[in-house]
Design a protein around this motif. Sequence first.
Motif: not given
Length: 270
Positions: A148, A152, A157
């Motif tokens: 994640g 991101h 995230y």
Amino acid sequence: MSAVTTAVLNAASDSEGYHAPGPASFDLPPVFSIGDFGVTKPMLLLVLSVPLIVGFFWAASKNKAVVPGKLQFAGEYVYGFVRNGVARDSIGSHDFMKFVPLLFSLFTFILVNNYFGLIPFLQFPSFSRFSFVLPLAALVWLVFNGVGVAKHGFLGYLKHVTVPGGISGPILVLIIPLEFLSTVLVRPVTLALRLFANLFAGHLLLILFATGAAYLILDSGNPWYIPVGALSFVLGIAVSFLELLVLFLQAYVFTLLTAMYIGGALADEH
């Protein structure tokens, strides 16, 4: 000697009456020691599971054929089940292949160690020890949070997992800490507890029926208890068949939730 067999013999020979099984029934003495370090039966079972899994899939893939034999079919079926039924459906067709080795390893490792609990003379599910489940949950936590963050960015995230789409305003003061707690902190704990608790409770139930039957039939001193002991023995067998399903489901659920957590971390929207 298995935990169940030990408990049965103890219950049958106890002159002070029946002692119900509990957490102490899982306290097995070391099989051998290396210095001050005691090597226990669950440790040996974990080690044993690795060559069993590797050996099976090596044998299943050694003589590959267009028309598979029984062993090749079994290996391909397990792999296809994890690849298509778990990884692709939960992560998505774009990213799922890179996580198939992890999910396949988790599923087979947990499955084999679970079924050790029903194999005569082994009869101990490795993951009924919470200390053995925690590293698996920690690995899952590192993977889904790591992918994640990689996709991101760290702050992106955090926003991804704590701010649900379409929600804004003062309610976020409550939502953000709850989402952070449930997604980032609680998930590995619940993942570990679910696997441990089901295996611990199932094995404890088997010990209860086995020791109860042994005591009522062999050591109670009352012939009227013998039919009840026989019934307890039959119920223990019935629970063993139920455990066949439960042990599979726990391996499946752990792997499926891992795939869902990875899919959620990779998703573009929360």
